[in-house]
Design a protein around this motif. Structure first.
Motif, PDB file in Angstrom:
ATOM      1  N   ALA A 299     -85.860  23.604  19.795  1.00 40.63           N
ATOM      2  CA  ALA A 299     -86.116  22.918  18.524  1.00 40.63           C
ATOM      3  C   ALA A 299     -87.480  22.263  18.570  1.00 40.63           C
ATOM      4  N   VAL A 300     -88.113  22.181  17.390  1.00 36.14           N
ATOM      5  CA  VAL A 300     -89.433  21.566  17.264  1.00 36.14           C
ATOM      6  C   VAL A 300     -89.394  20.547  16.139  1.00 36.14           C
ATOM      7  N   SER A 301     -89.979  19.383  16.389  1.00 37.81           N
ATOM      8  CA  SER A 301     -90.109  18.345  15.373  1.00 37.81           C
ATOM      9  C   SER A 301     -91.597  18.093  15.152  1.00 37.81           C
ATOM     10  N   PRO A 302     -92.222  18.829  14.224  1.00 40.10           N
ATOM     11  CA  PRO A 302     -93.678  18.718  14.038  1.00 40.10           C
ATOM     12  C   PRO A 302     -94.139  17.314  13.679  1.00 40.10           C
ATOM     13  N   ASP A 303     -93.353  16.601  12.853  1.00 44.02           N
ATOM     14  CA  ASP A 303     -93.767  15.261  12.429  1.00 44.02           C
ATOM     15  C   ASP A 303     -93.879  14.314  13.620  1.00 44.02           C
ATOM     16  N   ASP A 304     -93.026  14.508  14.628  1.00 41.25           N
ATOM     17  CA  ASP A 304     -93.057  13.648  15.813  1.00 41.25           C
ATOM     18  C   ASP A 304     -93.890  14.234  16.946  1.00 41.25           C
ATOM     19  N   GLY A 305     -94.330  15.475  16.781  1.00 45.53           N
ATOM     20  CA  GLY A 305     -95.084  16.127  17.850  1.00 45.53           C
ATOM     21  C   GLY A 305     -94.229  16.381  19.074  1.00 45.53           C
ATOM     22  N   LEU A 306     -92.945  16.765  18.853  1.00 40.54           N
ATOM     23  CA  LEU A 306     -92.010  16.944  19.957  1.00 40.54           C
ATOM     24  C   LEU A 306     -91.390  18.334  19.921  1.00 40.54           C
ATOM     25  N   ALA A 307     -91.050  18.832  21.109  1.00 40.39           N
ATOM     26  CA  ALA A 307     -90.318  20.087  21.248  1.00 40.39           C
ATOM     27  C   ALA A 307     -89.202  19.883  22.261  1.00 40.39           C
ATOM     28  N   TYR A 308     -88.055  20.540  22.000  1.00 40.56           N
ATOM     29  CA  TYR A 308     -86.875  20.381  22.856  1.00 40.56           C
ATOM     30  C   TYR A 308     -86.393  21.753  23.311  1.00 40.56           C
ATOM     31  N   HIS A 309     -85.852  21.790  24.530  1.00 39.91           N
ATOM     32  CA  HIS A 309     -85.233  23.012  25.045  1.00 39.91           C
ATOM     33  C   HIS A 309     -84.020  22.600  25.860  1.00 39.91           C
ATOM     34  N   HIS A 310     -82.836  23.052  25.422  1.00 39.72           N
ATOM     35  CA  HIS A 310     -81.593  22.642  26.081  1.00 39.72           C
ATOM     36  C   HIS A 310     -80.825  23.874  26.550  1.00 39.72           C
ATOM     37  N   GLU A 311     -80.456  23.885  27.844  1.00 39.10           N
ATOM     38  CA  GLU A 311     -79.668  24.969  28.429  1.00 39.10           C
ATOM     39  C   GLU A 311     -78.322  24.412  28.879  1.00 39.10           C
ATOM     40  N   PRO A 312     -77.252  24.660  28.122  1.00 41.19           N
ATOM     41  CA  PRO A 312     -75.941  24.114  28.492  1.00 41.19           C
ATOM     42  C   PRO A 312     -75.469  24.562  29.867  1.00 41.19           C
ATOM     43  N   ALA A 313     -75.792  25.782  30.247  1.00 38.35           N
ATOM     44  CA  ALA A 313     -75.304  26.297  31.527  1.00 38.35           C
ATOM     45  C   ALA A 313     -75.812  25.475  32.702  1.00 38.35           C
TER      46      ALA A 313
ATOM     47  N   ALA B  79     -97.693  12.961  23.133  1.00 41.98           N
ATOM     48  CA  ALA B  79     -97.967  11.610  23.611  1.00 41.98           C
ATOM     49  C   ALA B  79     -96.732  11.102  24.350  1.00 41.98           C
ATOM     50  N   ALA B  80     -96.960  10.155  25.255  1.00 43.35           N
ATOM     51  CA  ALA B  80     -95.871   9.683  26.113  1.00 43.35           C
ATOM     52  C   ALA B  80     -94.818   8.882  25.343  1.00 43.35           C
TER      53      ALA B  80
ATOM     54  N   PRO C 293     -93.611   8.859  22.092  1.00 41.74           N
ATOM     55  CA  PRO C 293     -92.567   9.590  21.357  1.00 41.74           C
ATOM     56  C   PRO C 293     -91.583  10.299  22.281  1.00 41.74           C
ATOM     57  N   VAL C 294     -92.069  10.831  23.406  1.00 40.61           N
ATOM     58  CA  VAL C 294     -91.179  11.492  24.362  1.00 40.61           C
ATOM     59  C   VAL C 294     -90.199  10.488  24.955  1.00 40.61           C
ATOM     60  N   ALA C 295     -90.710   9.312  25.317  1.00 38.54           N
ATOM     61  CA  ALA C 295     -89.850   8.276  25.891  1.00 38.54           C
ATOM     62  C   ALA C 295     -88.805   7.809  24.893  1.00 38.54           C
ATOM     63  N   LEU C 296     -89.212   7.630  23.618  1.00 36.48           N
ATOM     64  CA  LEU C 296     -88.268   7.184  22.599  1.00 36.48           C
ATOM     65  C   LEU C 296     -87.198   8.240  22.349  1.00 36.48           C
ATOM     66  N   ALA C 297     -87.601   9.505  22.314  1.00 37.08           N
ATOM     67  CA  ALA C 297     -86.631  10.579  22.101  1.00 37.08           C
ATOM     68  C   ALA C 297     -85.646  10.656  23.258  1.00 37.08           C
ATOM     69  N   ALA C 298     -86.158  10.521  24.482  1.00 37.34           N
ATOM     70  CA  ALA C 298     -85.281  10.560  25.651  1.00 37.34           C
ATOM     71  C   ALA C 298     -84.297   9.401  25.647  1.00 37.34           C
ATOM     72  N   ALA C 299     -84.781   8.212  25.266  1.00 41.67           N
ATOM     73  CA  ALA C 299     -83.907   7.041  25.219  1.00 41.67           C
ATOM     74  C   ALA C 299     -82.831   7.212  24.149  1.00 41.67           C
ATOM     75  N   ARG C 300     -83.209   7.743  22.993  1.00 42.37           N
ATOM     76  CA  ARG C 300     -82.234   7.951  21.921  1.00 42.37           C
ATOM     77  C   ARG C 300     -81.151   8.940  22.343  1.00 42.37           C
ATOM     78  N   ILE C 301     -81.564  10.044  22.960  1.00 42.08           N
ATOM     79  CA  ILE C 301     -80.588  11.048  23.389  1.00 42.08           C
ATOM     80  C   ILE C 301     -79.694  10.497  24.492  1.00 42.08           C
ATOM     81  N   ALA C 302     -80.272   9.734  25.427  1.00 41.44           N
ATOM     82  CA  ALA C 302     -79.472   9.134  26.493  1.00 41.44           C
ATOM     83  C   ALA C 302     -78.457   8.153  25.916  1.00 41.44           C
ATOM     84  N   ARG C 303     -78.866   7.391  24.912  1.00 45.76           N
ATOM     85  CA  ARG C 303     -77.962   6.431  24.279  1.00 45.76           C
ATOM     86  C   ARG C 303     -76.798   7.155  23.594  1.00 45.76           C
ATOM     87  N   ASP C 304     -77.106   8.208  22.836  1.00 47.64           N
ATOM     88  CA  ASP C 304     -76.045   8.948  22.166  1.00 47.64           C
ATOM     89  C   ASP C 304     -75.126   9.641  23.163  1.00 47.64           C
TER      90      ASP C 304
END
Length: 291
Positions: free
Chosen positions: A11-25, A35-36, A38-49
């Motif tokens: 997944a790509v979020s152009p507005d945030d300048g972020l890209a994600y890649h998730h492998e369930p296996a 930039a550092a 937005p990446v940190a905020l995204a990681a914190a949000r996902i960890a919280r959820d």
């Protein structure tokens, strides 16, 4: 967003300048960004959820309530926005109770039938008038003038008012929503000297109503728990669970909510009307809850 036959998500979020890649296996999630921060905020949000999902899958339920603790016994205050949940919790926390949460708590019965509660830390919205009534306005202003910050969701007009020493409540341009200071959970201890609780056992339910100019009084309105006193996916899932990490409704299973509602119904209930006099409210609540 794309998902392949192995459920790998890109997944790509152009507005945030972020890209994600998730492998369930491999249970691996990569986040890349320009930039550092937005990446940190995204990681914190996902960890919280993810942490929320783990708790909900293990039987915890999310209540829409504030909570304070004394001697491991937890008072839960319920009500819609503006009913006085935060006011009640903060007032009692200035009189020897420990602050557990201002808006959300996790709850689950243990093997002995006790209802254990845990905090779900979040920024607390406190109007300038309440901040002043609690005696915290000058402390917050001094801290901000020294370069410290409240939660970044706070409206700039609130920050400007604190810096300028203006204590009058602020409203949005439509006059329908009060703009409030947004306090980090740890700032209640570091800035305002409150003691924070890490858990307790549900013992009493309180249903406050704020009526400006009223003297605090107990009322007999037969208020009990409603669906709105429980958080659900519609209130908690602010971001799509595209990686499939939550695996449960955002507020807990319907079975858990039903069980908790029945158990809470057996606890003492108090319905009260409170005014804007914080000292009078606190004196009244202290007498009510210790009698």
């Amino acid at each position: 967003m794309s998902r392949d036959t192995h459920d790998t998500v890109t997944a790509v979020s152009p507005d945030d300048g972020l890209a994600y890649h998730h492998e369930p296996a491999t249970r691996r999630l990569d986040i890349a960004g320009c930039a550092a921060e937005p990446v940190a905020l995204a990681a914190a949000r996902i960890a919280r959820d993810t942490a929320r999902g783990m708790l909900l899958r293990s039987g915890w339920t999310l209540l829409h309530a504030s909570a304070v603790v004394r001697d491991d016994q937890t008072l839960l205050a319920f009500g819609s926005k503006g009913a006085g949940k935060t006011t009640t919790a903060l007032a009692l926390a200035t009189r020897g109770w420990e602050l557990l949460a201002n808006d959300r708590v996790f709850i689950r019965p243990d093997s002995a039938g006790q209802l254990n509660v845990l905090p779900w830390p979040a920024a607390a919205a406190i109007g300038l008038g309440l901040l002043d009534a609690l005696g915290w306005y000058d402390t917050a202003r001094t801290r901000i003038k020294a370069g410290e910050q409240l939660h970044p969701t706070q409206h700039q007009r609130v920050t400007d008012a604190l810096l300028a020493g203006r204590r009058t409540p602020l409203w949005d341009k439509n006059g329908s929503r009060e703009l409030k200071s947004q306090v980090f959970p740890d700032q209640f201890a570091a800035w305002f000297g409150l003691t924070l609780a890490t858990g307790g056992q549900a013992s009493t339910l309180l249903f406050p109503q704020i009526h400006p100019g009223a003297a605090p009084v107990a009322v007999d309105d037969q208020r009990t728990l409603a669906d709105t006193d429980f958080m659900t996916g519609s209130t908690e899932d602010r971001y799509p669970d595209i990686f499939g990490l939550l695996k449960v409704d955002g507020g807990g299973s319907s079975e858990a909510r039903t069980h908790i509602a029945g158990a809470l119904a057996k606890l003492p209930h108090h319905s009260v009307v409170l005014g804007h006099d914080i000292a009078a409210n606190t004196d009244f609540l202290t007498r009510l809850l210790t009698s």
